[in-house]
Design a protein around this motif. Sequence first.
Motif, PDB file in Angstrom:
ATOM      1  N   MET A   1       0.852  -1.198   0.000  1.00  0.00           N
ATOM      2  CA  MET A   1       0.000   0.000   0.000  1.00  0.00           C
ATOM      3  C   MET A   1       0.885   1.245   0.000  1.00  0.00           C
ATOM      4  SD  MET A   1      -3.224  -0.521   0.000  1.00  0.00           S
ATOM      5  CE  MET A   1      -4.714  -1.010   0.848  1.00  0.00           C
ATOM      6  N   ALA A   2       0.702   2.104  -0.990  1.00  0.00           N
ATOM      7  CA  ALA A   2       1.512   3.308  -1.075  1.00  0.00           C
ATOM      8  C   ALA A   2       1.146   4.269   0.047  1.00  0.00           C
ATOM      9  CB  ALA A   2       1.299   3.986  -2.432  1.00  0.00           C
ATOM     10  N   LYS A   3       2.183   4.809   0.656  1.00  0.00           N
ATOM     11  CA  LYS A   3       1.960   5.800   1.711  1.00  0.00           C
ATOM     12  C   LYS A   3       1.972   7.201   1.105  1.00  0.00           C
ATOM     13  CE  LYS A   3       1.861   2.978   5.209  1.00  0.00           C
ATOM     14  NZ  LYS A   3       0.594   2.753   5.924  1.00  0.00           N
ATOM     15  N   ALA A   4       1.427   8.145   1.804  1.00  0.00           N
ATOM     16  CA  ALA A   4       1.424   9.536   1.345  1.00  0.00           C
ATOM     17  C   ALA A   4       1.154  10.443   2.532  1.00  0.00           C
ATOM     18  CB  ALA A   4       0.362   9.750   0.267  1.00  0.00           C
ATOM     19  N   MET A   5       1.238  11.751   2.293  1.00  0.00           N
ATOM     20  CA  MET A   5       0.810  12.724   3.291  1.00  0.00           C
ATOM     21  C   MET A   5      -0.260  13.606   2.673  1.00  0.00           C
ATOM     22  SD  MET A   5       3.997  14.009   5.604  1.00  0.00           S
ATOM     23  CE  MET A   5       5.482  13.736   4.677  1.00  0.00           C
ATOM     24  N   GLY A 158      -0.552   8.516   5.935  1.00  0.00           N
ATOM     25  CA  GLY A 158      -1.301   7.264   5.885  1.00  0.00           C
ATOM     26  C   GLY A 158      -1.324   6.656   4.510  1.00  0.00           C
ATOM     27  N   ASP A 159      -2.267   5.773   4.308  1.00  0.00           N
ATOM     28  CA  ASP A 159      -2.414   5.100   3.031  1.00  0.00           C
ATOM     29  C   ASP A 159      -2.917   6.089   1.987  1.00  0.00           C
ATOM     30  OD1 ASP A 159      -2.782   2.718   1.275  1.00  0.00           O
ATOM     31  OD2 ASP A 159      -4.860   3.412   1.398  1.00  0.00           O
ATOM     32  N   ARG A 160      -2.261   6.102   0.825  1.00  0.00           N
ATOM     33  CA  ARG A 160      -2.575   7.130  -0.163  1.00  0.00           C
ATOM     34  C   ARG A 160      -4.028   7.087  -0.614  1.00  0.00           C
ATOM     35  NH1 ARG A 160      -2.118   8.234  -5.771  1.00  0.00           N
ATOM     36  NH2 ARG A 160      -1.633  10.442  -6.096  1.00  0.00           N
ATOM     37  N   GLY A 161      -4.545   5.899  -0.860  1.00  0.00           N
ATOM     38  CA  GLY A 161      -5.931   5.782  -1.310  1.00  0.00           C
ATOM     39  C   GLY A 161      -6.905   6.347  -0.287  1.00  0.00           C
ATOM     40  N   GLU A 162      -6.656   6.023   0.985  1.00  0.00           N
ATOM     41  CA  GLU A 162      -7.537   6.533   2.043  1.00  0.00           C
ATOM     42  C   GLU A 162      -7.425   8.049   2.157  1.00  0.00           C
ATOM     43  OE1 GLU A 162      -6.561   4.448   5.639  1.00  0.00           O
ATOM     44  OE2 GLU A 162      -6.986   2.487   4.721  1.00  0.00           O
ATOM     45  N   LEU A 163      -6.189   8.557   2.006  1.00  0.00           N
ATOM     46  CA  LEU A 163      -6.004  10.010   2.118  1.00  0.00           C
ATOM     47  C   LEU A 163      -6.702  10.742   0.981  1.00  0.00           C
ATOM     48  CD1 LEU A 163      -2.284  10.339   3.285  1.00  0.00           C
ATOM     49  CD2 LEU A 163      -4.354  10.657   4.647  1.00  0.00           C
ATOM     50  N   TYR A 185      -5.100  18.519  -4.703  1.00  0.00           N
ATOM     51  CA  TYR A 185      -3.947  18.613  -5.604  1.00  0.00           C
ATOM     52  C   TYR A 185      -3.046  17.410  -5.373  1.00  0.00           C
ATOM     53  CZ  TYR A 185      -0.101  20.882  -8.168  1.00  0.00           C
ATOM     54  OH  TYR A 185       0.882  21.203  -9.081  1.00  0.00           O
ATOM     55  N   GLY A 186      -2.665  16.768  -6.470  1.00  0.00           N
ATOM     56  CA  GLY A 186      -1.694  15.680  -6.360  1.00  0.00           C
ATOM     57  C   GLY A 186      -2.245  14.300  -6.623  1.00  0.00           C
ATOM     58  N   GLU A 187      -3.551  14.214  -6.843  1.00  0.00           N
ATOM     59  CA  GLU A 187      -4.105  12.872  -7.079  1.00  0.00           C
ATOM     60  C   GLU A 187      -3.610  12.324  -8.415  1.00  0.00           C
ATOM     61  OE1 GLU A 187      -8.344  12.690  -7.428  1.00  0.00           O
ATOM     62  OE2 GLU A 187      -8.359  10.494  -7.502  1.00  0.00           O
ATOM     63  N   THR A 188      -3.642  13.186  -9.454  1.00  0.00           N
ATOM     64  CA  THR A 188      -3.253  12.708 -10.786  1.00  0.00           C
ATOM     65  C   THR A 188      -2.028  13.434 -11.324  1.00  0.00           C
ATOM     66  OG1 THR A 188      -4.777  14.319 -11.745  1.00  0.00           O
ATOM     67  CG2 THR A 188      -5.617  12.087 -11.432  1.00  0.00           C
ATOM     68  N   GLU A 189      -1.633  14.540 -10.717  1.00  0.00           N
ATOM     69  CA  GLU A 189      -0.510  15.322 -11.235  1.00  0.00           C
ATOM     70  C   GLU A 189       0.750  14.450 -11.282  1.00  0.00           C
ATOM     71  OE1 GLU A 189      -2.783  16.572  -9.294  1.00  0.00           O
ATOM     72  OE2 GLU A 189      -3.463  18.410 -10.261  1.00  0.00           O
ATOM     73  N   LEU A 190       1.465  14.496 -12.416  1.00  0.00           N
ATOM     74  CA  LEU A 190       2.719  13.756 -12.604  1.00  0.00           C
ATOM     75  C   LEU A 190       2.587  12.291 -12.184  1.00  0.00           C
ATOM     76  CD1 LEU A 190       5.246  16.491 -11.405  1.00  0.00           C
ATOM     77  CD2 LEU A 190       4.782  15.771 -13.747  1.00  0.00           C
ATOM     78  N   GLY A 191       1.505  11.684 -12.601  1.00  0.00           N
ATOM     79  CA  GLY A 191       1.295  10.268 -12.307  1.00  0.00           C
ATOM     80  C   GLY A 191       0.884  10.017 -10.874  1.00  0.00           C
ATOM     81  N   GLY A 192       0.664  11.067 -10.131  1.00  0.00           N
ATOM     82  CA  GLY A 192       0.280  10.936  -8.723  1.00  0.00           C
ATOM     83  C   GLY A 192       1.406  11.364  -7.805  1.00  0.00           C
ATOM     84  N   LEU A 193       1.134  12.384  -6.995  1.00  0.00           N
ATOM     85  CA  LEU A 193       2.133  12.839  -6.016  1.00  0.00           C
ATOM     86  C   LEU A 193       1.915  12.090  -4.708  1.00  0.00           C
ATOM     87  CD1 LEU A 193       1.805  16.710  -6.622  1.00  0.00           C
ATOM     88  CD2 LEU A 193       3.226  15.060  -7.847  1.00  0.00           C
ATOM     89  N   HIS A 194       2.954  12.047  -3.895  1.00  0.00           N
ATOM     90  CA  HIS A 194       2.793  11.435  -2.577  1.00  0.00           C
ATOM     91  C   HIS A 194       2.740  12.477  -1.473  1.00  0.00           C
ATOM     92  CE1 HIS A 194       3.713   8.059  -5.167  1.00  0.00           C
ATOM     93  NE2 HIS A 194       2.989   7.373  -4.310  1.00  0.00           N
ATOM     94  N   GLN A 195       2.638  13.728  -1.893  1.00  0.00           N
ATOM     95  CA  GLN A 195       2.250  14.805  -0.993  1.00  0.00           C
ATOM     96  C   GLN A 195       0.972  15.359  -1.607  1.00  0.00           C
ATOM     97  OE1 GLN A 195       3.779  15.596   1.771  1.00  0.00           O
ATOM     98  NE2 GLN A 195       5.943  15.082   1.535  1.00  0.00           N
ATOM     99  N   LEU A 196      -0.141  15.165  -0.939  1.00  0.00           N
ATOM    100  CA  LEU A 196      -1.430  15.613  -1.464  1.00  0.00           C
ATOM    101  C   LEU A 196      -1.828  16.871  -0.709  1.00  0.00           C
ATOM    102  CD1 LEU A 196      -2.978  12.067  -1.148  1.00  0.00           C
ATOM    103  CD2 LEU A 196      -2.457  13.172  -3.331  1.00  0.00           C
ATOM    104  N   TYR A 197      -2.488  17.781  -1.422  1.00  0.00           N
ATOM    105  CA  TYR A 197      -2.924  19.013  -0.775  1.00  0.00           C
ATOM    106  C   TYR A 197      -4.433  19.162  -0.873  1.00  0.00           C
ATOM    107  CZ  TYR A 197       1.855  20.930  -0.786  1.00  0.00           C
ATOM    108  OH  TYR A 197       3.182  21.159  -0.573  1.00  0.00           O
TER     109      TYR A 197
END
Lengths: 255, 318
Positions: A1-5, A158-163, A185-197
């Motif tokens: 599961m990909a992590k993100a903020m 946490g988990d990117r999908g949940e975030l 911001y960041g869900e689809t930008e550049l294939g998906g960022l792992h810092q979401l705003y």
Amino acid sequence: MAKAMLIDTYKCMACRGCQVACKAWNDLPAETTVNRGTYENPPALSEKTWTRVEFREVEAGGEVAWLFRKHQCMHCTQASCVSVCPTGAAMHHGEFVLIDQAQCIGCGYCVQACPFDAVHLGEPKGTARKCTFCLDRVTDGYEPACAKACPPGAIQFGDRGELIATGKGRVGELRANGHPNARLYGETELGGLHQLYVLTDKAAAFGLPEAPRVATRNVLGQWLSGFVTAGVLAALPFWLVIKRRQEMASSRGGE
Amino acid sequence: MGELTWGTPLFFDLWMAGMAGGAYFAAFLIHLFGADEEKRLLKLATYIGVPLVLLGVLAIIIDLGEPLRAFNIYVGLRPWSWQVVSGGGAASLRAWPPSVTFHLTSPMSLGGWILVIFSVAGVALIALWLAESAESPEQRGGFLGWVADILRPLVPATKALTWIGFVFAILLMAYTGVVLSASSQTLWQATFLVPPLFVASATSTGLAALMIALQLTGARERAAVMAQLRKALTVLVIVQLVVLVGFLLWLSVAGVVGPLISGTLGLFFWVGVVLLGLLIPLGLEFSALRGRAVLASPALVLLGGLVLRAVVVIGGQM
């Protein structure tokens, strides 16, 4: 599961606790700065400041809105730094983007390529340095230092999908409550960022590119444009000038 | 504006590498089209090209944050990291065995290889030309004669090598532009015309360097050849002017031309690149002075090429 903020700009109160936590955990020295008439400090990200809160004043409907955004490496899926790095020091490690400090030669190409201005070389130059997503914490099951420190809970780890689901819910709430331009911001930008705003306004109002693009997206065309020019130059000055000379020489020989 | 990540050494490198590639490119074509049967210009281009490329490489290596690791561009050999296991397992696993580093998407990785192959081809050509012209060891004796004797069977490879040099000269010229345009800096990536502009400038500065070298080495029949080269240079300057206008138009349509044409940088651009580097050489060609000031145009073109690299490199980082 990909992590993100997930960084909620509505909740951020610009205490800059994340900056201090980042410096403390990563053992980064302070910078000497001068008062520039703003609470924003230091003035820019650098090789020893991997995250900072940006302060922006935007006029909206006759009122001034004070926008805060925590700035750091976005850990892009399509990462420009990884594409341009000549040594392979900038690399993906799982969902994160790291710069291998033992491999980096300090050429600065990633600094020029990053669409978010998140990588820096120092003065004197050394290796390129940036946010590591606190990999040394995350691999041991802890959240990154900035997320741990954030008093209002504006930074969630946490988990990117949940975030993303959380973020979309927040955007819906904001739009219904006086922030019609709110967006994730960041869900689809550049294939998906792992810092979401969660942004309360347009991306540009927060100093983010509306549609960030990979630095090497046109690299083939750029090589070709160089080759085509070489072809034109081979034909135009050289073939033209030399051919005329040859014709003159042959006509003289025929007399 | 903070410290420039890419400063003086980089634009000197782009200038010198471009000039080396351009000189070879020009000399090869002049030879190919039959105006330089003795390969005098091609040899001259190789003799000035190899040191120029090596000087340029030296400049960027010194400019690196970690100059002693420059070879990481070529091989993934990292003795200092054998016992360091940081940044995750994947990093430490790659330390051994050593591997060749080659990144197709990175213009700097490709550029590193282009510089090496061009230099090696140049050095090999110089060695073969020397071997070709050296007398036999019985007459000459000594170590050099012996080396020449060993190399002599390889002389038939010269033609293939000159073609390899030609291909890599084109790659070298294109690299100097692509390395900038594959970035997120507005001025460099907003247009496709940085590589064409730099290729045109590389060719004109290369030809200018050839003309200066030819004049200084006092070649026979200099006047006839020089007249041809001067005509070619004039056409090159006109082409470069056209590309430059296209470059400026493209940037102004994109709304990012500002830093290049205004302020201190703009002064350097208009005076250094446009006036001194293009318009005055063009004017000299059509004026009565052209017979007397043989080296003025080439020298100005060289200067204009350097200022062009400087303003584009600096302007992109503003």
